[in-house]
Design a protein around this motif. Structure first.
Motif, short mmCIF file in Angstrom:
data_model
loop_
_atom_site.label_atom_id
_atom_site.label_comp_id
_atom_site.label_asym_id
_atom_site.label_seq_id
_atom_site.Cartn_x
_atom_site.Cartn_y
_atom_site.Cartn_z
N ILE A 151 21.94 41.58 43.20
CA ILE A 151 21.68 40.91 44.32
C ILE A 151 23.32 40.98 45.05
O ILE A 151 23.13 41.58 46.29
CB ILE A 151 21.62 39.46 44.41
CG1 ILE A 151 20.31 39.11 43.88
CG2 ILE A 151 21.79 38.78 45.74
CD1 ILE A 151 19.97 37.93 43.58
N ALA A 152 24.29 41.10 44.46
CA ALA A 152 25.67 41.44 45.14
C ALA A 152 26.33 42.61 44.89
O ALA A 152 27.03 43.19 45.34
CB ALA A 152 26.65 40.51 44.22
N HIS A 153 25.22 43.72 44.21
CA HIS A 153 25.87 45.11 44.08
C HIS A 153 27.12 45.38 43.33
O HIS A 153 27.95 45.85 43.81
CB HIS A 153 25.67 45.89 45.44
CG HIS A 153 24.42 45.70 46.18
ND1 HIS A 153 23.46 46.51 45.83
CD2 HIS A 153 24.18 44.97 47.27
CE1 HIS A 153 22.56 46.33 46.62
NE2 HIS A 153 22.92 45.42 47.67
N SER A 154 27.25 44.38 42.32
CA SER A 154 28.21 44.51 41.38
C SER A 154 27.99 45.17 40.12
O SER A 154 27.43 44.62 39.21
CB SER A 154 28.80 42.79 41.33
OG SER A 154 29.96 42.77 40.30
N GLY A 155 28.86 46.18 39.98
CA GLY A 155 28.68 46.92 38.78
C GLY A 155 29.42 46.14 37.51
O GLY A 155 28.84 46.27 36.33
N ALA A 156 30.57 45.45 37.71
CA ALA A 156 31.12 44.60 36.78
C ALA A 156 30.03 43.54 36.34
O ALA A 156 30.18 43.45 35.13
CB ALA A 156 32.57 44.25 37.16
N MET A 157 29.43 42.91 37.09
CA MET A 157 28.52 41.91 36.67
C MET A 157 27.38 42.31 35.80
O MET A 157 27.04 41.79 34.94
CB MET A 157 28.22 40.96 37.96
CG MET A 157 27.37 39.86 37.43
SD MET A 157 28.20 38.77 36.23
CE MET A 157 29.66 38.34 37.06
N ILE A 158 26.88 43.44 36.16
CA ILE A 158 25.91 44.18 35.55
C ILE A 158 26.39 44.55 34.37
O ILE A 158 25.60 44.20 33.41
CB ILE A 158 25.24 45.58 36.32
CG1 ILE A 158 24.51 44.91 37.43
CG2 ILE A 158 24.34 46.14 35.38
CD1 ILE A 158 24.14 46.10 38.27
N GLY B 109 37.85 41.96 38.69
CA GLY B 109 37.07 42.97 39.37
C GLY B 109 36.31 42.83 40.60
O GLY B 109 36.74 43.27 41.80
N ILE B 110 35.42 41.69 40.51
CA ILE B 110 34.66 41.19 41.62
C ILE B 110 35.51 40.63 42.89
O ILE B 110 35.39 40.99 44.01
CB ILE B 110 33.42 40.12 41.05
CG1 ILE B 110 32.75 40.67 40.35
CG2 ILE B 110 32.79 39.62 42.55
CD1 ILE B 110 31.69 39.88 39.52
N GLY B 111 36.57 39.68 42.38
CA GLY B 111 37.52 39.52 43.42
C GLY B 111 38.39 40.53 44.00
O GLY B 111 38.64 40.27 45.26
N PRO C 169 37.74 48.11 45.78
CA PRO C 169 36.83 48.34 45.11
C PRO C 169 36.75 49.04 43.58
O PRO C 169 35.92 48.69 42.82
CB PRO C 169 35.77 49.30 45.93
CG PRO C 169 36.70 49.85 46.99
CD PRO C 169 37.67 48.71 47.07
N VAL C 170 37.93 49.78 43.70
CA VAL C 170 38.35 50.56 42.47
C VAL C 170 38.46 49.48 41.17
O VAL C 170 38.47 49.79 39.92
CB VAL C 170 39.33 51.26 42.54
CG1 VAL C 170 40.59 50.45 42.65
CG2 VAL C 170 39.37 52.31 41.44
N LEU C 171 38.63 48.25 41.55
CA LEU C 171 38.97 47.08 40.57
C LEU C 171 37.68 46.82 39.76
O LEU C 171 37.53 46.32 38.77
CB LEU C 171 39.73 46.03 41.12
CG LEU C 171 41.16 46.06 41.40
CD1 LEU C 171 41.32 44.77 42.10
CD2 LEU C 171 41.79 46.47 40.54
N ILE D 223 37.30 49.32 37.05
CA ILE D 223 38.41 49.02 36.18
C ILE D 223 38.17 47.77 35.22
O ILE D 223 38.40 47.71 34.00
CB ILE D 223 39.75 48.89 36.99
CG1 ILE D 223 40.24 50.30 37.38
CG2 ILE D 223 40.88 48.20 35.92
CD1 ILE D 223 41.44 49.97 38.25
N ALA D 224 37.58 46.80 35.76
CA ALA D 224 37.23 45.72 35.10
C ALA D 224 36.18 45.81 33.98
O ALA D 224 36.30 45.44 32.91
CB ALA D 224 36.62 44.57 36.16
N SER D 225 35.21 46.74 34.30
CA SER D 225 34.16 47.09 33.54
C SER D 225 35.01 47.85 32.17
O SER D 225 34.60 47.56 30.98
CB SER D 225 33.05 48.11 33.96
OG SER D 225 32.33 47.55 35.10
N ILE D 226 35.90 48.69 32.37
CA ILE D 226 36.72 49.45 31.43
C ILE D 226 37.30 48.19 30.56
O ILE D 226 37.48 48.26 29.14
CB ILE D 226 37.80 50.08 31.91
CG1 ILE D 226 36.96 51.67 32.25
CG2 ILE D 226 38.50 50.78 30.87
CD1 ILE D 226 37.85 52.57 33.21
#
Length: 300
Positions: free
Chosen positions: A34-41, A171-173, A180-182, A185-188
């Motif tokens: 919904i939020a188009h957040s790769g880190a949350m996925i 990352g989302i914050g 957006p690069v965060l 980076i958060a996923s890493i």
């Protein structure tokens, strides 16, 4: 604590964890899309691996608690180690997938399309941190009560998920603030947390499978326990080995050489019972008696 009670506690804790993980997986996955957040996925994938690991723990504990039989005369405790190894492999795969996708996003520039569109991802991250930290302490306390390595590994899996959600929150914050690069980076960072926990779990399982000895403090307490037994003059050998979540102990004691066989055997039996009674995690004690010259036996 008997094996049935331990199995019941481990099953209950794992089921509670699985229910929490199923809820978080769907909540974070929905929030991520919904939020188009790769880190949350990515964080949702981690929670999904937690759900699978809970099932592994239940199977491992149930198999390890089976009684000894003719094919496995020393018991089935090492099945918990097998469960730990499977769990670590699952974590390595989950972490590697998350890390690969994050690096690909940075290299290809896909992260530039990340825009903060909905606060739901932030809410999901905070919810995950609170729930997973609570599950960590709940599982860790019960793992200590029943002395279960696989349940302890599951506790640290919960902690890794809480830490990965912290990374997702950052990352989302960052994306919300225009960086957006965060997000990748958060996923890493999440990937690295998962790898660290997977390595620790794998190392613990291997240590338990290769018959490593107890820590020095535990062996020291065993020595004191044996030395306090009436009739023990000295300890010639004390050797321990960890077998799954149990401990096997080999002891050689010196007793007065003038004692008859029945008296020497009685001292050995007392040593055997003292060690097993004082250390619940000890499954078996083998006591060997050596004749000792010109020394008065210990009288307590």
């Amino acid at each position: 604590m008997n094996e049935n009670n331990a199995k019941h506690i481990a099953t209950k804790v794992s089921l509670v964890g699985m229910i929490a993980n199923i809820f978080l997986t769907f909540f974070k996955l929905a929030a991520g899309f919904i939020a188009h957040s790769g880190a949350m996925i990515s964080d949702a994938v981690h929670s999904a691996s937690d759900t699978f690991s809970g099932l592994i723990v239940i199977i491992g504990v149930r198999m390890s608690s089976k009684e000894s039989d003719s094919e496995h005369p020393y018991g089935h405790e090492r099945f918990e180690c097998v469960a730990e190894i499977i769990l670590s492999i699952v974590l390595f795969i989950a972490g590697g997938t998350i890390g690969f996708e994050a690096v690909k996003s940075i290299v290809s520039g896909e992260y530039l399309d990340n825009k903060f569109e909905n606060p739901l991802a932030l809410i999901a991250a905070v919810t995950s941190i609170v729930v997973k930290e609570a599950m960590f302490w709940y599982t860790k306390i019960n793992a200590k009560i029943i002395n279960s390595p696989s349940l302890s590994a599951e506790a640290w899996h919960h902690r890794s998920d809480a830490l990965s959600s912290v990374g997702a929150l950052i990352g989302i914050g960052g994306a919300a603030l225009g960086f957006p690069v965060l997000e990748p980076i958060a996923s890493i960072i999440i990937c690295l947390f998962i790898f660290k926990v997977a390595y620790d779990i794998f190392k613990d399982a291997i240590d338990r499978m290769v018959d490593s000895s107890c820590d020095g403090e535990t062996e020291g307490k065993m020595r004191c326990c044996v030395e306090d037994v009436d009739g023990v003059i000295c300890i010639d050998l004390l050797r321990t080995r960890i077998f799954g979540n149990k401990i096997y102990v080999d002891i050689e004691i010196g007793v007065d050489e003038t004692l008859n066989l029945a008296e020497a055997h009685g001292i050995a039996e007392t040593v055997h019972d003292a060690v097993e009674d004082s250390f619940p995690q000890v499954k078996h004690v083998m006591v060997h008696v050596n004749p000792q010259k010109n020394t008065e036996p210990n009288t307590g």
